[in-house]
Design a protein around this motif. Structure first.
Motif, mmCIF file in Angstrom:
data_model
loop_
_atom_site.group_PDB
_atom_site.id
_atom_site.type_symbol
_atom_site.label_atom_id
_atom_site.label_comp_id
_atom_site.label_asym_id
_atom_site.label_seq_id
_atom_site.Cartn_x
_atom_site.Cartn_y
_atom_site.Cartn_z
ATOM 1 N N ALA A 60 59.313 55.914 -0.875
ATOM 2 C CA ALA A 60 59.212 56.960 -1.888
ATOM 3 C C ALA A 60 60.139 56.708 -3.073
ATOM 4 O O ALA A 60 59.824 57.060 -4.199
ATOM 5 N N ARG A 61 61.318 56.097 -2.813
ATOM 6 C CA ARG A 61 62.368 56.100 -3.834
ATOM 7 C C ARG A 61 62.659 54.716 -4.408
ATOM 8 O O ARG A 61 62.799 53.739 -3.664
ATOM 9 N N CYS A 62 62.793 54.661 -5.727
ATOM 10 C CA CYS A 62 63.261 53.433 -6.382
ATOM 11 C C CYS A 62 64.777 53.387 -6.209
ATOM 12 O O CYS A 62 65.469 54.335 -6.571
ATOM 13 N N PRO A 63 65.324 52.269 -5.681
ATOM 14 C CA PRO A 63 66.769 52.227 -5.457
ATOM 15 C C PRO A 63 67.577 52.082 -6.744
ATOM 16 O O PRO A 63 68.783 52.290 -6.739
ATOM 17 N N ASN A 64 66.912 51.751 -7.824
ATOM 18 C CA ASN A 64 67.635 51.470 -9.065
ATOM 19 C C ASN A 64 67.798 52.688 -9.967
ATOM 20 O O ASN A 64 68.711 52.744 -10.786
ATOM 21 N N CYS A 65 66.880 53.687 -9.832
ATOM 22 C CA CYS A 65 66.978 54.866 -10.699
ATOM 23 C C CYS A 65 66.727 56.158 -9.931
ATOM 24 O O CYS A 65 66.692 57.233 -10.524
ATOM 25 N N SER A 66 66.512 56.061 -8.626
ATOM 26 C CA SER A 66 66.268 57.217 -7.738
ATOM 27 C C SER A 66 64.918 57.891 -7.984
ATOM 28 O O SER A 66 64.703 59.010 -7.517
ATOM 29 N N THR A 124 58.006 52.537 -12.763
ATOM 30 C CA THR A 124 57.487 52.785 -14.112
ATOM 31 C C THR A 124 58.538 53.395 -15.032
ATOM 32 O O THR A 124 58.300 53.552 -16.224
ATOM 33 N N ILE A 125 59.691 53.767 -14.444
ATOM 34 C CA ILE A 125 60.723 54.412 -15.269
ATOM 35 C C ILE A 125 61.803 53.417 -15.668
ATOM 36 O O ILE A 125 62.149 53.300 -16.839
ATOM 37 N N CYS A 126 62.323 52.662 -14.673
ATOM 38 C CA CYS A 126 63.444 51.758 -14.998
ATOM 39 C C CYS A 126 63.018 50.294 -15.031
ATOM 40 O O CYS A 126 63.812 49.439 -15.421
ATOM 41 N N GLY A 127 61.804 49.981 -14.577
ATOM 42 C CA GLY A 127 61.329 48.602 -14.601
ATOM 43 C C GLY A 127 61.781 47.763 -13.417
ATOM 44 O O GLY A 127 61.440 46.579 -13.319
ATOM 45 N N TYR A 128 62.523 48.358 -12.475
ATOM 46 C CA TYR A 128 62.949 47.617 -11.276
ATOM 47 C C TYR A 128 61.733 47.159 -10.472
ATOM 48 O O TYR A 128 60.785 47.931 -10.289
ATOM 49 N N GLU A 129 61.785 45.935 -9.974
ATOM 50 C CA GLU A 129 60.727 45.457 -9.101
ATOM 51 C C GLU A 129 61.340 44.972 -7.799
ATOM 52 O O GLU A 129 62.245 44.141 -7.807
ATOM 53 N N GLY A 130 60.868 45.511 -6.688
ATOM 54 C CA GLY A 130 61.404 45.121 -5.396
ATOM 55 C C GLY A 130 61.093 46.177 -4.358
ATOM 56 O O GLY A 130 60.208 47.011 -4.537
ATOM 57 N N ARG A 131 61.884 46.148 -3.297
ATOM 58 C CA ARG A 131 61.671 47.066 -2.178
ATOM 59 C C ARG A 131 62.042 48.491 -2.575
ATOM 60 O O ARG A 131 63.104 48.716 -3.159
ATOM 61 N N PHE A 132 61.179 49.438 -2.244
ATOM 62 C CA PHE A 132 61.513 50.852 -2.410
ATOM 63 C C PHE A 132 61.979 51.406 -1.057
ATOM 64 O O PHE A 132 61.730 50.820 -0.016
ATOM 65 N N LEU A 133 62.635 52.557 -1.108
ATOM 66 C CA LEU A 133 63.274 53.099 0.098
ATOM 67 C C LEU A 133 62.559 54.351 0.607
ATOM 68 O O LEU A 133 62.048 55.151 -0.181
ATOM 69 N N ASP A 134 62.551 54.521 1.922
ATOM 70 C CA ASP A 134 61.929 55.707 2.524
ATOM 71 C C ASP A 134 62.768 56.953 2.223
ATOM 72 O O ASP A 134 63.996 56.896 2.147
ATOM 73 N N VAL A 135 62.060 58.091 2.094
ATOM 74 C CA VAL A 135 62.743 59.389 1.997
ATOM 75 C C VAL A 135 62.126 60.280 3.063
ATOM 76 O O VAL A 135 60.952 60.638 2.964
ATOM 77 N N GLY A 136 62.886 60.604 4.087
ATOM 78 C CA GLY A 136 62.351 61.416 5.182
ATOM 79 C C GLY A 136 61.055 60.796 5.694
ATOM 80 O O GLY A 136 60.995 59.608 6.010
ATOM 81 N N PRO A 137 59.982 61.588 5.739
ATOM 82 C CA PRO A 137 58.721 61.061 6.283
ATOM 83 C C PRO A 137 57.919 60.243 5.262
ATOM 84 O O PRO A 137 56.844 59.747 5.592
ATOM 85 N N ARG A 138 58.438 60.112 4.043
ATOM 86 C CA ARG A 138 57.658 59.455 2.990
ATOM 87 C C ARG A 138 58.071 58.004 2.824
ATOM 88 O O ARG A 138 59.136 57.715 2.286
ATOM 89 N N PRO A 139 57.228 57.057 3.287
ATOM 90 C CA PRO A 139 57.599 55.649 3.173
ATOM 91 C C PRO A 139 57.653 55.184 1.716
ATOM 92 O O PRO A 139 56.801 55.572 0.911
#
Ligand SMILES: [Zn+2]
Length: 242
Positions: A48-54, A31-46
């Motif tokens: 959680a992170r957008c790879p394009n804007c963190s 919702t921030i950068c408009g990237y659409e695709g796979r997001f990345l896990d952060v620790g125990p949170r599946p």
């Protein structure tokens, strides 16, 4: 696409949790950068992170509200406590942007104490205080100060971890060891807010609207923090006007 952030995020994910790439994942929409695709896990949170804007889950909740309501920070005086990295990148060159924290950092351009804000009354058009008050011992004074520095007609956005099973906020009894408080409330938190949180904001003068998000939005944008200390599922935003 933001190549340098993307490469950095993928490298970090590959080093910290390579097995996540063995799993098929749905495409999410940031919702921030408009990237659409796979997001990345952060620790125990599946996812959680957008790879394009963190961005992380709670950042995207704020992004969804701001974008959905056409709220543009360009040319505005904005006080942003403990800024989330993707927003800091977006707004840091705006002349009226104050990213305040208890010390200067990579995402803070000013030292600001929320209980003693060194700006005149009514200076800011907007104020963002997203997961901050649960760390502040005198939160009522913090809310009063936020009200004071907001322009009449201005809008402040608040959120906190909320325990919806509690009608009233739990404050630890005097003398309770900090480690015990943290065990109950979460890392560095000094209380556990209940359903009376909006009443506290109203008590200092704000007009408060509680914004909820749908489970469909939660899935599409990956907004829910799934980890042990998650007490509320989908975050809510309290939109406060003066
Ligand atoms: Zn993003």
């Amino acid at each position: 696409m933001n190549i340098s952030v993307f490469v950095q995020e993928y490298l970090r994910a590959a080093i910290r949790k390579p097995r996540q790439f063995l799993k098929a994942r749905l495409a999410r929409l940031c919702t921030i950068c408009g990237y659409e695709g796979r997001f990345l896990d952060v620790g125990p949170r599946p996812e959680a992170r957008c790879p394009n804007c963190s961005s992380k889950e709670r950042d995207r909740i704020m992004g969804l509200y701001l974008r959905g309501n056409g709220i543009d920070m360009a040319g505005k005086n904005l006080l942003h406590f403990s800024a989330e990295r993707p927003f800091f990148r977006l707004w840091r060159h705006n002349p009226g942007y104050v990213a305040g924290d208890i010390k200067i950092s990579k995402v803070a351009n000013a030292v600001v104490d929320i209980t003693d804000i060194r700006f005149e009354d009514g200076h800011f058009d907007h104020l963002i205080c997203h997961h901050v008050l649960e760390h502040v011992p005198d939160d009522t004074q913090g809310m009063r100060e936020c009200f004071r520095v907001l322009k009449p007609g201005g809008t402040a956005f608040f959120s906190v971890p909320l325990d919806h099973s509690r009608p009233e906020t739990w404050e630890p009894p005097a003398g309770m060891p900090a480690a015990e408080v943290e065990r109950i409330c979460g890392w560095d938190h000094v209380r556990l807010y209940g359903r009376d949180f909006p009443d506290k904001l109203a008590a200092v003068g704000f007009q408060v609207s509680e914004i909820r998000f749908s489970p469909e939005d939660g899935e599409r944008h990956r907004l829910t923090e799934e980890h042990a200390l998650d007490r509320q599922g989908l975050d809510r935003i309290f939109v406060c006007t003066r």
